[in-house]
Design an enzyme around this catalytic site. Structure first.
Site, short mmCIF file in Angstrom:
data_model
loop_
_atom_site.label_atom_id
_atom_site.label_comp_id
_atom_site.label_asym_id
_atom_site.label_seq_id
_atom_site.Cartn_x
_atom_site.Cartn_y
_atom_site.Cartn_z
N GLY A 198 0.80 -1.21 0.00
CA GLY A 198 0.00 0.00 0.00
C GLY A 198 0.84 1.27 0.00
N ARG A 326 -2.97 -11.60 -5.43
CA ARG A 326 -4.43 -11.41 -5.23
C ARG A 326 -4.99 -10.72 -6.47
NH1 ARG A 326 -3.94 -5.83 -4.73
NH2 ARG A 326 -2.08 -5.19 -3.60
P1 ADP Z 1 -3.15 -2.25 -5.95
O1 ADP Z 1 -2.04 -2.30 -6.92
O2 ADP Z 1 -4.17 -3.31 -6.13
O3 ADP Z 1 -3.70 -0.90 -5.77
P2 ADP Z 1 -2.22 -1.75 -3.37
O4 ADP Z 1 -0.86 -2.15 -2.89
O5 ADP Z 1 -2.50 -0.32 -3.54
O6 ADP Z 1 -2.43 -2.60 -4.63
O7 ADP Z 1 -3.27 -2.39 -2.37
C1 ADP Z 1 -4.65 -2.55 -2.62
C2 ADP Z 1 -5.42 -2.18 -1.40
O8 ADP Z 1 -4.95 -2.87 -0.27
C3 ADP Z 1 -5.32 -0.73 -1.10
O9 ADP Z 1 -6.57 -0.38 -0.63
C4 ADP Z 1 -4.24 -0.66 -0.03
O10 ADP Z 1 -4.48 0.44 0.82
C5 ADP Z 1 -4.44 -1.97 0.68
N1 ADP Z 1 -3.17 -2.60 1.13
C6 ADP Z 1 -2.30 -3.31 0.40
N2 ADP Z 1 -1.30 -3.79 1.13
C7 ADP Z 1 -1.53 -3.39 2.39
C8 ADP Z 1 -0.86 -3.59 3.63
N3 ADP Z 1 0.24 -4.31 3.73
N4 ADP Z 1 -1.39 -3.00 4.72
C9 ADP Z 1 -2.51 -2.29 4.62
N5 ADP Z 1 -3.20 -2.07 3.50
C10 ADP Z 1 -2.72 -2.61 2.39
P1 ADP Z 2 4.02 -1.53 -2.45
O1 ADP Z 2 4.07 -2.90 -1.89
O2 ADP Z 2 3.82 -0.50 -1.43
O3 ADP Z 2 3.11 -1.46 -3.63
P2 ADP Z 2 6.25 -1.48 -4.36
O4 ADP Z 2 7.53 -2.20 -4.14
O5 ADP Z 2 5.33 -2.09 -5.35
O6 ADP Z 2 5.53 -1.28 -2.95
O7 ADP Z 2 6.55 0.01 -4.79
C1 ADP Z 2 5.52 0.96 -4.88
C2 ADP Z 2 5.94 2.10 -5.80
O8 ADP Z 2 7.15 2.72 -5.33
C3 ADP Z 2 6.26 1.68 -7.23
O9 ADP Z 2 5.11 1.65 -8.02
C4 ADP Z 2 7.19 2.80 -7.65
O10 ADP Z 2 6.46 3.96 -7.93
C5 ADP Z 2 7.99 3.07 -6.41
N1 ADP Z 2 9.23 2.28 -6.37
C6 ADP Z 2 9.39 1.05 -5.86
N2 ADP Z 2 10.67 0.63 -5.98
C7 ADP Z 2 11.34 1.62 -6.58
C8 ADP Z 2 12.73 1.81 -6.97
N3 ADP Z 2 13.65 0.89 -6.74
N4 ADP Z 2 13.05 2.98 -7.57
C9 ADP Z 2 12.13 3.94 -7.78
N5 ADP Z 2 10.83 3.83 -7.43
C10 ADP Z 2 10.43 2.68 -6.84
#
Ligand code: ADP
Ligand code: ADP
Ligand code: MG
Length: 485
Positions: A198, A326
């Site tokens: 998130g 998911r």
């Molecule tokens: P997506 O790419 O589907 O948007 P997100 O990482 O934004 O994935 O997560 C989808 C939903 O789940 C969002 O509403 C986000 O706030 C919630 N979410 C995802 N991972 C977590 C986490 N580890 N803790 C709390 N909320 C999470």
């Molecule tokens: P989350 O589980 O919160 O979704 P991600 O690892 O998918 O975390 O990263 C969320 C966002 O953060 C990515 O969509 C990108 O915008 C940024 N991000 C993640 N890793 C990097 C990186 N190594 N360099 C620059 N931006 C990053």
């Protein structure tokens, strides 16, 4: 032994013979699987409604669960049964495994769909469901565990020869180790939580001093938010695009991709707009990134729907960052370009059915774009804007899909995610999709609360976005003024 197990087994046996699929069950429980008669949806809001709709079309009964804060929400009436699972706080309701399992037993369901967020990526929950003989509609808990932890997912990606962002090989265990890695790969560096999600738990370090403080802060934040203080390092890729690949895999050894989505327009690492196909990705890179995602899920033994997320640098090199084990918020974009109903496929896979198509049959037609409508106030630093929707005019017409659970008179509480709906358009070309989105956003009126609609309207007339010249930092760099209402 789970008290509901026998009932669930009986319910299955009762309906053996209906819509059966030949073949061995992945967990070896029975040789013939029949489609579920009843599913519990362990979620709320628009995704709960989305799953209920899929079940209805498949002739499957549904049990909806709700917290006291969601009592009276209209979408609950669309389920065959609704069960209250506790007070407003998610930890006492939507995240409370025992209450959800009890509701599943009361409702006599054979499967649980977790939606996204909440328990959807909780491997323990998946394991509990199955130990109670209730199918969890998602991957096995083993695959979820392996891929849910970002450091372990990166190890699998390495084994699958999928490119990774340079960084630490695993968790960083000391300041000295972090500083040595920084010396090797150079700043800026992103400190990330292995259990993160998130958009939470990330810190940029630009020099040794900010690395030292960042490590401490990130670990504390990760411990607090995810109960896991483990952090790792990645080279901070400047101005990247976020491209992710939708995958789907059954229990018969078939793993396919459903092409990619570009989700580069983000605020604080949270997606605002998602589109498919990724307009700036050269065809050869597109083929490669999709193949890499399939290799990764095959290596992990992953089943059901999932997403492999990558960042793409200015030279179109791609790097794996994480797997979302998911259904994702932005899945409708892929449904529109491929014509495949992902939620129905998830259910069929969980029931043991093989995928009904081959890779070559999955086409990506036209252009689909989704925007997330959040109850947030753009003029007040996007703070949540709970309250009653006093007036609502919804967009519609050709090419428009709206996934929302809200209606005029609905009250948005302060307890959960601020997402109140997703507006998705699908047209033959990107240009037409933009025109359709502008028109739909113009039609959209929400009164009584603040939403992100004014920001989205500005985004769709922005020349850089129209030209595809945006990256994940674009909004923060350029939208210094709140949008005009
Ligand atoms: P997506 O790419 O589907 O948007 P997100 O990482 O934004 O994935 O997560 C989808 C939903 O789940 C969002 O509403 C986000 O706030 C919630 N979410 C995802 N991972 C977590 C986490 N580890 N803790 C709390 N909320 C999470
Ligand atoms: P989350 O589980 O919160 O979704 P991600 O690892 O998918 O975390 O990263 C969320 C966002 O953060 C990515 O969509 C990108 O915008 C940024 N991000 C993640 N890793 C990097 C990186 N190594 N360099 C620059 N931006 C990053
Ligand atoms: Mg992510």
């Amino acid at each position: 032994m789970c008290p509901g197990a026998d009932a669930a087994r009986l319910a299955r046996a009762d309906h053996a013979g209906e819509s059966e699929v030949e073949g061995s069950h992945p967990r070896g429980e029975c040789a013939r699987i029949s489609m579920f008669q009843r599913i519990l949806v362990a979620n709320r809001g628009e995704i709960a409604l989305r799953v209920i709709r899929a079940c209805k079309e498949m002739g499957i009964g549904t049990v909806a669960v709700f917290s006291e804060a969601d009592r009276g929400a209209h979408y609950l009436d669309l389920a065959d049964q609704k069960v209250c699972i506790g007070p407003a706080a998610a930890t006492d309701s939507y995240l409370e495994i025992r209450r959800i399992i009890s509701a599943a037993e009361v409702g006599n369901v054979q499967a649980i769909h977790p939606g996204y967020g909440f328990l959807s990526e909780n491997a323990h929950f998946a394991e509990v469901c199955r130990s109670c003989n209730i199918e969890f509609i998602g991957p096995s808990h083993e695959a979820m565990q392996k891929l849910g932890d970002k450091v372990s997912a990166k190890q699998i990606a390495r084994d699958a020869k999928v490119p990774l962002v340079p960084g630490s090989d695993g968790l960083v265990s000391s300041e000295a180790e972090a500083l040595a890695i920084a010396k090797k790969i150079g700043y800026p560096i992103l400190i990330k939580a292995t259990a993160g999600g998130g958009g939470k738990g990330m810190r940029v370090a630009t020099d040794d001093a900010s690395m030292v403080t960042g490590l401490k802060q990130a670990a504390l934040e990760a411990e607090k938010s995810f109960k896991n203080a483990g952090v790792y390092l990645e080279k901070y890729i400047e101005r990247p695009r976020h491209v992710e690949v939708q995958i789907i895999a059954d229990h018969h050894g078939n793993a396919l991709h459903l092409w990619e989505r570009d989700c580069s327009l983000q605020r604080r690492h949270q997606k605002l707009v998602e589109e498919s196909p990724a307009s700036t990705l050269p065809n050869d890179v597109r083929e490669e990134i999709c193949k890499a995602a399939v290799r990764l899920v095959k290596t992990a033994g992953y089943t059901n729907a999932g997403t492999c997320e990558f960042i793409v640098d200015l030279e179109n090199r791609f790097y794996f960052i994480e797997v979302n084990a998911r259904i994702q918020v932005e899945h409708p974009v892929t449904e529109l370009v491929t014509g495949i109903d992902l939620v129905k496929q998830q259910i069929r896979i969980a029931a043991g059915e093989p995928l009904p198509f081959k890779q070559k049959q999955i086409e990506c037609k036209g252009c689909a774009i989704e925007v997330r409508i959040n109850a947030e106030d753009p003029a007040n630093n996007y703070r949540g804007s709970p309250g009653k929707i006093t007036k609502l005019r919804l967009p519609g017409g050709p090419g428009v899909r709206l996934d929302t659970h809200v209606y005029e008179g609905y009250t948005i509480g302060p307890y959960y995610d601020s997402l109140i709906g997703k507006l998705i358009v699908h047209k033959p070309t990107r240009e037409e999709a933009f025109a359709c989105m502008r028109r739909a956003l113009d039609e959209f009126r929400v009164e009584g609360i603040k939403t992100t609609i004014p920001l989205l309207r500005e985004i769709f007339v922005n020349k850089d976005f129209i030209a595809g010249k945006v990256d994940t930092t674009y909004i923060e760099r350029t939208w210094t003024q709140p949008p005009s209402q």
